[in-house]
Scaffold this active site. Sequence first.
Site, PDB file in Angstrom:
ATOM      1  CE1 TYR A 270      -0.315   0.590   8.527  1.00  0.00           C
ATOM      2  CE2 TYR A 270       0.902   2.432   7.586  1.00  0.00           C
ATOM      3  CZ  TYR A 270       0.797   1.081   7.849  1.00  0.00           C
ATOM      4  OH  TYR A 270       1.785   0.220   7.426  1.00  0.00           O
TER       5      TYR A 270
ATOM      6  CE  LYS B  18      -0.278  -0.438   4.977  1.00  0.00           C
ATOM      7  NZ  LYS B  18       0.773  -1.469   4.976  1.00  0.00           N
TER       8      LYS B  18
END
Length: 367
Positions: free
Chosen positions: A215, A131
């Site tokens: 996140y 990611k």
Amino acid sequence: MAMGSRREVMGGVGAGLMLASVGSGLSAAPPRKIGYAIVGLGSYATRQIMPNFAGCEHARIVALVSGTPAKLDSYGAQYGVPKTHRYSYADFDRIRDNPDIDAVYIILPNSLHAEYAIRAAQAGKHVMCEKPMATSVAECQAMIAACKKAGTKLMIGYRSRFEPHNRLAIDLARSGHVGPTRLITAEHGFPIKPDQWRLDKPLSGGGSMMDIGIYSLNAARYLTGEEPVEVTAVESTDRSDPRFRTVEDRISFLLRFASGIVADCISSYSTGHNSYRIHGSQGWIGMEPATPYAGQSMTIRKDGVTALRTLPAPAKNQFAGQLDHLAECIVSNKTPIVPGEEGLADLRVIEAIYQSAAQGRSIRIGA
């Protein structure tokens, strides 16, 4: 009364513990370990991902890809990868001829994710990609299309989805353990060191939001189980700081969900954060630290009583769980819990965050 309240704080966690213990949730055991080619031998690959294959039941390293011959020699020897299974970027496409390689794990600068995912799919290999999935919605869509055309799996490396505390937090938040969720706060950041590719926009696609901020964003999405419908964002960057010549430092962003939930989030490259909190009508569930490599901590406050929630050590850590999950999906022909569409969803919101910060207005998402 206090003891009774404490029991209520702890009540309802059984289902979460069951969820955490399930791991990938798939029962099929591969007849042999699925072979991964590690694409990119930087710090995250060599210090976090590769050592954790030791804890895998169903996955193993069979090939390496790097532009640095010395790394190929060193790590090839360390992990028992023969010279025939070591590739440069120039001859990457030869992986199609290696039947030992079932999947690739792309751990490259963000701007290279799409290219190598697409080339891996065209070579007939399944894809795990770090990611953020790519640097744009368009790239994400191209990756998904390439893997669908090739009939290969595409999974994004959202390791926290395989970590017991985060899995429990999802279960408790969505089940209304402290009442219906009203507010989520999520903060992620660290003081970044200069002179690295993450600070070079052509390679990274952006600053903290494309790295640590994801996140906060992903936590807001997985804790609610919803997609945001609107975002308002503000950037704060000291352009006199040489680290931030081409990328942003801090972004504060507010996500609104159709259910009425609001998520207040922070992404930062100059201050340290690693936490989130789910606020409901009866209390809150807090994680601090929330998404580190190890050492997560959960606190639950319900009906006026606060208690630390401890979990037993899992059979395998989040890294091994993630690696094994794709292996099990390949054998069982199942869709990963974090497929390409998950990465695409994050990039849609990230693009809206950047647009909001640049234009100084709220941006509707998916309208």
